[in-house]
Scaffold this motif. Structure first.
Motif, short mmCIF file in Angstrom:
data_model
loop_
_atom_site.label_atom_id
_atom_site.label_comp_id
_atom_site.label_asym_id
_atom_site.label_seq_id
_atom_site.Cartn_x
_atom_site.Cartn_y
_atom_site.Cartn_z
N LYS A 245 0.82 -1.22 0.00
CA LYS A 245 0.00 0.00 0.00
C LYS A 245 0.85 1.27 0.00
O LYS A 245 0.50 2.25 -0.65
N TYR A 246 1.94 1.27 0.78
CA TYR A 246 2.76 2.47 0.94
C TYR A 246 4.23 2.07 0.85
O TYR A 246 4.86 1.79 1.86
N ASP A 247 4.75 2.06 -0.35
CA ASP A 247 6.13 1.65 -0.59
C ASP A 247 7.00 2.91 -0.62
O ASP A 247 7.07 3.61 -1.63
N LEU A 248 7.66 3.20 0.51
CA LEU A 248 8.41 4.44 0.66
C LEU A 248 9.90 4.14 0.85
O LEU A 248 10.26 3.28 1.67
N PRO A 249 10.78 4.83 0.14
CA PRO A 249 12.22 4.56 0.24
C PRO A 249 12.74 4.74 1.66
O PRO A 249 12.40 5.70 2.34
N GLY A 250 13.57 3.80 2.08
CA GLY A 250 14.18 3.86 3.40
C GLY A 250 13.52 2.96 4.41
O GLY A 250 14.15 2.53 5.38
N ASP A 251 12.23 2.66 4.23
CA ASP A 251 11.54 1.82 5.20
C ASP A 251 12.03 0.38 5.17
O ASP A 251 11.95 -0.33 6.17
N GLU A 252 12.55 -0.06 4.02
CA GLU A 252 12.93 -1.46 3.88
C GLU A 252 14.17 -1.82 4.69
O GLU A 252 14.38 -3.00 5.02
N ASP A 253 15.02 -0.84 5.07
CA ASP A 253 16.23 -1.18 5.79
C ASP A 253 16.49 -0.29 7.00
O ASP A 253 17.57 -0.35 7.60
N ILE A 254 15.51 0.53 7.41
CA ILE A 254 15.72 1.39 8.57
C ILE A 254 15.97 0.58 9.83
O ILE A 254 16.75 0.96 10.70
#
Length: 325
Positions: A109-118
């Motif tokens: 739903k909300y694919d935002l850069p940085g969330d995948e490896d924070i």
């Protein structure tokens, strides 16, 4: 064997709290949401009686605002998509190591850069040994009592937009392998219009070993059937005491749509329990109910209307670092 994560009421070394950073996401709610997050951080810090607060800001402008509004806190600047660190930060287990699960923006739903490896980046900053886990799990989808028992919802963990093809038995096996879980209480649906697909931290939370808090429906409550079904399922499970607390009832957005406002999105800190409030008739009754549940902590009710416009509340934006050694 992996030791399960300590329960939230166990002592914390510190807590990560996401700080609203992106004007394009928050628009007119940015500054008031930042003020609400700073107030939450202050209540958790509790004038030094609580725990170390680490406000995580995504850019220099947000970091400077965080330092100004919360001078008592440590400010960490790391790029992220949004502030929901309960779901994107790593989960620290009982042996002091962390598990970093895959994240796909709540089912794309909300694919935002940085969330995948924070999560991995924040853990590395703290020197926490981290193991990457090869499946999707958000921290707000589970809640545990520290004994190996967790509660979750079928709507989220069995949703095909997370781990397609994975059966209930396979999910339980992964939870056992990666988090030391020994028993799972499966509830059904989460709250109406919850974009997380029914995260349990809006519905049911452990408040002591074997004690599960679940809302009691308020008049005109759009989630009354969900609350009742959850309580009945928990009672049938056995060896669980259900503690009923008020619900905020029907809460509407500016567009007059029902939104998943919940007092269950509280945070249990070392010195305080912070409960989100929404200007509803049951606000003070909820604070009083949690005061009876947590007599050893100060229960603080704080407005969270502007944080809620982003889709969550105090529990969603925080991830504790337990004191395990």
């Amino acid at each position: 064997m992996t030791r399960p994560p300590p329960p939230e009421w166990a002592p914390h070394k510190a807590v990560w709290i996401g700080f609203p950073s992106h004007p394009e996401l928050w628009e007119r709610d940015l500054e008031p949401a930042q003020a609400e997050v700073a107030a939450f951080a202050r209540a958790v810090h509790a004038d030094g009686r609580g725990e170390k607060v680490l406000l995580v800001a995504a850019n220099i402008e947000a970091a400077e605002t965080a330092e100004r509004l919360a001078p008592f806190a440590g400010v960490v600047m790391e790029p992220f998509g949004d502030i929901w660190l309960r779901d994107t930060a790593a989960i620290v287990t009982g042996d002091g190591t962390a598990r970093d699960f895959r994240f796909n923006g709540w089912g794309g739903k909300y694919d935002l850069p940085g969330d995948e490896d924070i999560g991995a980046r924040l853990a590395a900053q703290r020197g926490i040994e981290t193991e990457a886990c090869d499946w999707i799990l958000e921290g707000g989808a589970i809640d545990g009592d520290g004994t190996g028992l967790i509660v979750t919802t079928e709507q989220c963990l069995l949703n095909r937009n997370r781990n397609p093809g994975m059966s209930r038995a396979e999910v339980e096996e992964r939870l056992k392998r990666d988090l030391g879980i020994t028993s799972v209480l499966w509830l059904g649906e989460g709250l109406l219009n919850d974009h997380t697909d029914g995260h349990v931290d809006n519905l049911a939370r452990f408040v002591a070993p074997g004690v599960l808090a679940i809302p009691e429906a308020f008049e005109n409550d759009p989630n009354w059937r969900v609350y009742q079904a959850a309580a009945e399922t928990a009672e049938r499970f056995g060896h669980i005491e259900v503690a009923r607390v008020p619900s905020p009832g029907r809460v509407l957005s500016r567009e007059e749509e029902i939104i998943p406002a919940s007092y269950m999105n509280f945070y249990i800190g070392n010195a305080s329990v912070v409960v989100p409030l929404y200007g509803q008739p049951n606000d003070q009754a909820a604070v009083a109910a949690f005061g009876r549940i947590f007599p050893d902590r100060e229960v603080v009710g704080l407005r969270a209307d502007h944080i809620l416009t982003g889709g969550g509340s105090f529990h969603c934006i925080s991830q504790q670092i337990p004191r395990t050694r």
